[in-house]
Write a protein that holds these residues in place. Sequence first.
Motif, PDB file in Angstrom:
ATOM      1  N   VAL A   6       0.861  -1.182   0.000  1.00 28.05           N
ATOM      2  CA  VAL A   6       0.000   0.000   0.000  1.00 28.05           C
ATOM      3  C   VAL A   6       0.900   1.236   0.000  1.00 28.05           C
ATOM      4  N   PRO A   7       0.679   2.189  -0.932  1.00 29.70           N
ATOM      5  CA  PRO A   7       1.564   3.352  -1.050  1.00 29.70           C
ATOM      6  C   PRO A   7       1.674   4.146   0.254  1.00 29.70           C
ATOM      7  N   GLU A   8       2.904   4.597   0.552  1.00 32.22           N
ATOM      8  CA  GLU A   8       3.152   5.386   1.763  1.00 32.22           C
ATOM      9  C   GLU A   8       2.313   6.661   1.782  1.00 32.22           C
ATOM     10  N   GLU A   9       2.090   7.214   0.575  1.00 29.88           N
ATOM     11  CA  GLU A   9       1.401   8.499   0.482  1.00 29.88           C
ATOM     12  C   GLU A   9       0.022   8.454   1.117  1.00 29.88           C
ATOM     13  N   LEU A  10      -0.616   7.302   1.021  1.00 32.82           N
ATOM     14  CA  LEU A  10      -1.963   7.185   1.590  1.00 32.82           C
ATOM     15  C   LEU A  10      -1.931   7.465   3.081  1.00 32.82           C
ATOM     16  N   CYS A  11      -0.951   6.870   3.740  1.00 34.94           N
ATOM     17  CA  CYS A  11      -0.850   7.037   5.182  1.00 34.94           C
ATOM     18  C   CYS A  11      -0.460   8.485   5.510  1.00 34.94           C
ATOM     19  N   GLU A  12       0.499   9.035   4.753  1.00 37.26           N
ATOM     20  CA  GLU A  12       0.888  10.437   4.964  1.00 37.26           C
ATOM     21  C   GLU A  12      -0.304  11.354   4.830  1.00 37.26           C
ATOM     22  N   ALA A  13      -1.033  11.186   3.737  1.00 37.62           N
ATOM     23  CA  ALA A  13      -2.184  12.049   3.481  1.00 37.62           C
ATOM     24  C   ALA A  13      -3.190  11.935   4.615  1.00 37.62           C
ATOM     25  N   ALA A  14      -3.430  10.691   5.061  1.00 43.16           N
ATOM     26  CA  ALA A  14      -4.405  10.491   6.124  1.00 43.16           C
ATOM     27  C   ALA A  14      -3.952  11.194   7.394  1.00 43.16           C
ATOM     28  N   ARG A  15      -2.638  11.105   7.670  1.00 43.83           N
ATOM     29  CA  ARG A  15      -2.143  11.735   8.894  1.00 43.83           C
ATOM     30  C   ARG A  15      -2.226  13.249   8.816  1.00 43.83           C
ATOM     31  N   ILE A  16      -1.906  13.817   7.647  1.00 44.53           N
ATOM     32  CA  ILE A  16      -1.998  15.273   7.478  1.00 44.53           C
ATOM     33  C   ILE A  16      -3.433  15.738   7.676  1.00 44.53           C
ATOM     34  N   ASP A  17      -4.360  14.896   7.187  1.00 48.67           N
ATOM     35  CA  ASP A  17      -5.774  15.248   7.373  1.00 48.67           C
ATOM     36  C   ASP A  17      -6.250  14.974   8.789  1.00 48.67           C
ATOM     37  N   GLY A  18      -5.355  14.519   9.637  1.00 54.93           N
ATOM     38  CA  GLY A  18      -5.704  14.371  11.047  1.00 54.93           C
ATOM     39  C   GLY A  18      -6.335  13.038  11.419  1.00 54.93           C
ATOM     40  N   ALA A  19      -6.177  12.008  10.571  1.00 55.69           N
ATOM     41  CA  ALA A  19      -6.759  10.714  10.916  1.00 55.69           C
ATOM     42  C   ALA A  19      -5.842   9.973  11.889  1.00 55.69           C
ATOM     43  N   GLY A  20      -6.417   9.401  12.924  1.00 58.93           N
ATOM     44  CA  GLY A  20      -5.651   8.581  13.863  1.00 58.93           C
ATOM     45  C   GLY A  20      -5.469   7.194  13.296  1.00 58.93           C
ATOM     46  N   PRO A  21      -4.716   6.327  14.002  1.00 56.41           N
ATOM     47  CA  PRO A  21      -4.443   4.984  13.496  1.00 56.41           C
ATOM     48  C   PRO A  21      -5.703   4.147  13.261  1.00 56.41           C
ATOM     49  N   LYS A  30      -8.799   5.207  12.664  1.00 52.44           N
ATOM     50  CA  LYS A  30      -9.575   5.752  11.546  1.00 52.44           C
ATOM     51  C   LYS A  30      -8.934   5.377  10.218  1.00 52.44           C
ATOM     52  N   PHE A  31      -7.606   5.458  10.133  1.00 48.51           N
ATOM     53  CA  PHE A  31      -6.892   5.079   8.920  1.00 48.51           C
ATOM     54  C   PHE A  31      -7.149   3.598   8.591  1.00 48.51           C
ATOM     55  N   PHE A  32      -7.078   2.775   9.621  1.00 48.90           N
ATOM     56  CA  PHE A  32      -7.292   1.341   9.432  1.00 48.90           C
ATOM     57  C   PHE A  32      -8.689   1.067   8.894  1.00 48.90           C
ATOM     58  N   TRP A  33      -9.670   1.682   9.548  1.00 49.42           N
ATOM     59  CA  TRP A  33     -11.063   1.376   9.234  1.00 49.42           C
ATOM     60  C   TRP A  33     -11.504   1.982   7.902  1.00 49.42           C
ATOM     61  N   ASP A  34     -11.092   3.248   7.659  1.00 50.31           N
ATOM     62  CA  ASP A  34     -11.616   3.954   6.478  1.00 50.31           C
ATOM     63  C   ASP A  34     -10.771   3.771   5.229  1.00 50.31           C
ATOM     64  N   ILE A  35      -9.504   3.426   5.374  1.00 51.12           N
ATOM     65  CA  ILE A  35      -8.656   3.340   4.183  1.00 51.12           C
ATOM     66  C   ILE A  35      -8.122   1.929   3.953  1.00 51.12           C
ATOM     67  N   LEU A  36      -7.481   1.364   4.985  1.00 45.96           N
ATOM     68  CA  LEU A  36      -6.828   0.072   4.794  1.00 45.96           C
ATOM     69  C   LEU A  36      -7.828  -1.058   4.574  1.00 45.96           C
ATOM     70  N   LEU A  37      -8.892  -1.075   5.371  1.00 42.25           N
ATOM     71  CA  LEU A  37      -9.872  -2.161   5.246  1.00 42.25           C
ATOM     72  C   LEU A  37     -10.537  -2.183   3.875  1.00 42.25           C
ATOM     73  N   PRO A  38     -11.046  -1.050   3.399  1.00 50.84           N
ATOM     74  CA  PRO A  38     -11.655  -1.069   2.053  1.00 50.84           C
ATOM     75  C   PRO A  38     -10.670  -1.528   0.982  1.00 50.84           C
ATOM     76  N   LEU A  39      -9.391  -1.161   1.123  1.00 47.90           N
ATOM     77  CA  LEU A  39      -8.392  -1.580   0.140  1.00 47.90           C
ATOM     78  C   LEU A  39      -8.161  -3.085   0.189  1.00 47.90           C
ATOM     79  N   SER A  40      -8.369  -3.685   1.371  1.00 44.85           N
ATOM     80  CA  SER A  40      -8.068  -5.114   1.531  1.00 44.85           C
ATOM     81  C   SER A  40      -9.230  -6.011   1.139  1.00 44.85           C
ATOM     82  N   ARG A  41     -10.320  -5.412   0.651  1.00 48.15           N
ATOM     83  CA  ARG A  41     -11.540  -6.186   0.438  1.00 48.15           C
ATOM     84  C   ARG A  41     -11.353  -7.467  -0.378  1.00 48.15           C
ATOM     85  N   THR A  42     -10.685  -7.347  -1.537  1.00 40.95           N
ATOM     86  CA  THR A  42     -10.518  -8.558  -2.366  1.00 40.95           C
ATOM     87  C   THR A  42      -9.674  -9.602  -1.657  1.00 40.95           C
TER      88      THR A  42
END
Lengths: 294, 282
Positions: free
Chosen positions: B170-185, B187-199
């Motif tokens: 998973v690209p580093e930028e996703l995590c950086e962007a999420a952190r800049i937008d103020g997402a905690g660990p 929130k990042f897991f639930w809203d970004i990582l989980l949907p990406l892991s669906r398949t």
Amino acid sequence: MQTKRVTFRHVWLPYLLCLPQLAVTLIFFIWPAGEAIVESFYQTNAFGTSLRFVGLANFQRLFSDPSYYASIRVSVIFALATSALAMTLSLLFAAVADRIVRGTNAYRTFLIWPYAVAPAVAGVLWMFLFNPSIGIAAYALEMVGIDFNATISPNSAMALIIVAAAWKQISYNFLFFLAGLQAIPNSVYEAAAIDGAGPVKRFFTIVLPLLSPTTFFLLVVNMVYAFFDTFAVVHATTQGGPGQATSILVYKVWKDGFVGLDLGGSAAQSVVLMAMVAALTVIQFRYIERRVEY
Amino acid sequence: MVENRRLLDILGHVLMLFAVALVVFPVWVAFVASTQDPAALMSGTVPLLPGDRLIQNYSEMLGTGMASAGAPPILLMLGNSLIMAVGIAVGKIVISLLAAYAIVYFRFPFRTLIFWTIFITLMLPVEVRILPTYDVVASLGMLDNYSGLILPVIASATATFLFRQFFMTVPEELCEAARIDGAGPLKFFWDILLPLSRTNIAALFVILFIYGWNQYLWPLIVTTSENLYTIVMGIQRLVTVADAEPHWNLVMATTVMAMLPPILIIVLMQRLFVQGLVETEK
């Protein structure tokens, strides 16, 4: 070990996230494994009421027991025959499926069935086919003069569990061989064909060597499967019999422990088996990364 | 294909048909046998075409089972198998996702130790430490209930590795962007990582459902109550009737019911299944 460049900082959250996996691992894997090691140094009395430290006596008893050697021999024969049969057949099928243009997907749909069938069920299916009074396979064998009876003849019983176990493993090997074959670039075949190599020659001089990483990987997987995942095949069909003819190691460790109630002996067998799995796992991870390539 | 050889093509199809027959024939014979009346399976060979007792045999086994052999109704065993298979698959996926997330996205003391502890489970299949595991489960009071069927088998090194592998891509930028937008660990897991892991999750679910459904040794030793029998281990009760030929038509009806759900899943979700299979072995 690698992590991300960007990580989160938190004091207790990572531990909390690991906790469920760790708890299950410690309680149901590490603890019993430790207990097996400890118990292998103890002996219970006839009533199971007291424990006595006996040092290596359980291992000495195990390795001076002819029936344990018989079980090792049976397991090795079974594992080698099962792997050889399953791998040869699936390689043949995969090579053909890779060659033909039309219908590969239809064939594949059928060939993946056995993966879904439980080893115990596969055993029962083949036991039915080889049933001496009504089985079709047994009938066919009788036509050519072979008397097949898995409840009386040790060789028949062994053949039965080998066929059932190998049948179940065909899908898995087929899918991996097919993937391996499809990864070989077409230009290699074409070059060989231009140099005048026919299909059979190409298979043995090009395909087989280039496929060796897949073959080696599958060999380890099949051996692990045949040694450790086939309890169900034996238990549901031959029950280790006739006599000890099909009493493979994982069957014996269960039988000595649960039926024979030989706690120390069963624990000593567990320790030996754990060492075997550990060795196979190390082989799998060390050498598969490196790849056997020409 | 390099050259066009008609004969070789025909030979190829013949061979593939043989392969299909090898795979399908045992299943077909089981189905045929399950539709016969008992007399047809007493002597001679099994017929190759279905008989007329399809509905009768199946409804008998589904509803009442075979009390004489100590086997509960199939419906009950199917239900137990379903609970166990789904429980094992979901359990393995959830705890592996969490552990892999911690290992990839955090730096903390003992991280490597935890990783290797999980790795060791690969070397300890239940078959080789059967008696002590039974002792542990018994001392925790988990015999004869669903938690005892499910919990002890849900640790999974392979699933953890798979998710770790995937998270690393998973690209580093996703995590950086999420952190800049103020997402905690979380929130990042639930809203970004989980949907990406669906398949990946779906593919793994197919593999693990089949793994759970086909469990044999574990249900065999932790259940003594017939109400908890799963179908795969229940068959053995029907086959090993003391000193008599089993009722093959009813046994085969049970085997067909035991095979049907996993075969359907594999055939209907073929793409996911192949993906899951190949990825868990990387």
